[in-house]
Design an enzyme around this catalytic site. Structure first.
Site, PDB file in Angstrom:
ATOM      1  N   ASN A  62     -43.272 -28.671 -12.434  1.00  0.00           N
ATOM      2  CA  ASN A  62     -43.398 -27.839 -13.621  1.00  0.00           C
ATOM      3  C   ASN A  62     -43.012 -28.614 -14.866  1.00  0.00           C
ATOM      4  OD1 ASN A  62     -43.584 -25.065 -12.154  1.00  0.00           O
ATOM      5  ND2 ASN A  62     -41.668 -25.927 -11.373  1.00  0.00           N
ATOM      6  N   HIS A  69     -29.284 -25.204 -26.396  1.00  0.00           N
ATOM      7  CA  HIS A  69     -28.118 -24.330 -26.273  1.00  0.00           C
ATOM      8  C   HIS A  69     -28.497 -23.047 -25.533  1.00  0.00           C
ATOM      9  CE1 HIS A  69     -25.754 -26.964 -28.920  1.00  0.00           C
ATOM     10  NE2 HIS A  69     -26.940 -27.195 -29.452  1.00  0.00           N
ATOM     11  N   HIS A  79     -23.702 -30.930 -33.441  1.00  0.00           N
ATOM     12  CA  HIS A  79     -24.261 -29.577 -33.458  1.00  0.00           C
ATOM     13  C   HIS A  79     -23.848 -28.812 -34.714  1.00  0.00           C
ATOM     14  CE1 HIS A  79     -25.512 -25.639 -32.220  1.00  0.00           C
ATOM     15  NE2 HIS A  79     -24.312 -25.215 -31.879  1.00  0.00           N
ATOM     16  N   HIS A 207     -16.660 -23.707 -33.602  1.00  0.00           N
ATOM     17  CA  HIS A 207     -17.657 -24.728 -33.906  1.00  0.00           C
ATOM     18  C   HIS A 207     -17.176 -25.618 -35.047  1.00  0.00           C
ATOM     19  CE1 HIS A 207     -20.327 -22.069 -31.592  1.00  0.00           C
ATOM     20  NE2 HIS A 207     -21.158 -23.093 -31.512  1.00  0.00           N
TER      21      HIS A 207
END
Length: 257
Positions: A62, A69, A79, A207
């Site tokens: 496939n 993410h 990021h 983050h």
């Protein structure tokens, strides 16, 4: 016997167990949903190329479409804007993908309050019982949220005010990033930040603080209830995507039994 020989023997006889902390990756895997006008990632999708047929008589394979993410995944420093000059996922040194891990269990608090936030005092209280946070290791934050991962709506737990999922306070995120020897944070939720973190100051502090400090994130973990409070060895294996901000990741824990 060498150290690696001892480990191989322990794995073979079961005295060291390999616990898979990874959620299966499928079209049903929950994904983060950002409000307009922000761009969103796509659900994981397989695109069949051949399956023992005229397109390929002896093989099945496939293509797949997914985001960096999606599902259990690794956040590299690049990021976030605070880490924009830091490592992309291909630049993370391999030695930093294996390290000690501790588990802080706040599942009771999160069950009572889906907006529960971990504070510095919670972590300090944990260390009084279990010892210091590991140098070069991971803090795995257990909230019980992995039990919701079969359903997108239940996992994101959003209403008209936004998502409601447990996370970490602004002060605690900054403290973990700047004043502890941790290399990263692992969570069971869709991202390392609380569902309401868009309204924090600064927004999305895990983050912002952790990636800005050159540390890492792991999200959508499961089976943290099978790990001891300390003593596990974590192995995270993201794809080394050149220029990538992150990657779906197989995360394993080695635990002495």
């Amino acid at each position: 016997m060498s150290l690696l020989g001892q480990l191989a023997s322990a794995l073979a006889d079961g005295s060291v167990e390999v616990v898979d902390l990874t959620a299966p990756l499928a079209e049903s895997t929950p994904i983060l949903m950002l409000p307009e006008p922000f761009a969103n990632t796509t659900h994981f999708t397989l695109h069949e190329l051949s399956r023992y047929d005229d397109r390929g008589p002896a093989w099945y394979w496939n293509d797949f479409t997914t985001g960096e993410h999606t599902g259990t995944h690794f956040d590299a420093p690049v990021h976030w804007v605070t880490g924009r000059d830091g490592e992309d996922v291909s630049q993370v040194p391999a030695r930093r993908l294996i390290g000690p891990a501790v588990v802080l269990d706040a599942s009771e608090q999160a069950a009572a309050d889906p907006d529960f936030l971990l504070e510095i005092d919670h972590v300090r209280e944990w260390t009084k019982t279990h010892g210091p946070l590991p140098d070069g290791g991971w803090l795995l934050y257990r909230t019980g949220w992995d039990t919701r991962s079969a359903d997108q709506a239940e996992f994101l737990n959003a209403d008209e005010t936004g998502p409601h999922t447990p996370g970490i306070s602004v002060a605690c995120a900054k403290w973990l990033a700047e004043e502890t020897p941790l290399i990263g944070l692992g969570v069971e939720t869709v991202g390392t930040d609380a569902g309401a973190a868009h309204g924090f100051d600064p927004p999305f502090p895990c983050h912002s603080s952790l990636l800005g400090a050159g540390k890492y994130g792991l999200t959508q973990l499961r089976n943290l209830d099978r790990l001891p409070a300390r003593g596990a060895l974590l192995v995270a294996s993201p794809l080394p995507i050149v220029g990538g901000s992150g990657s779906p990741t197989r995360v394993l824990a080695l635990v002495e039994r």
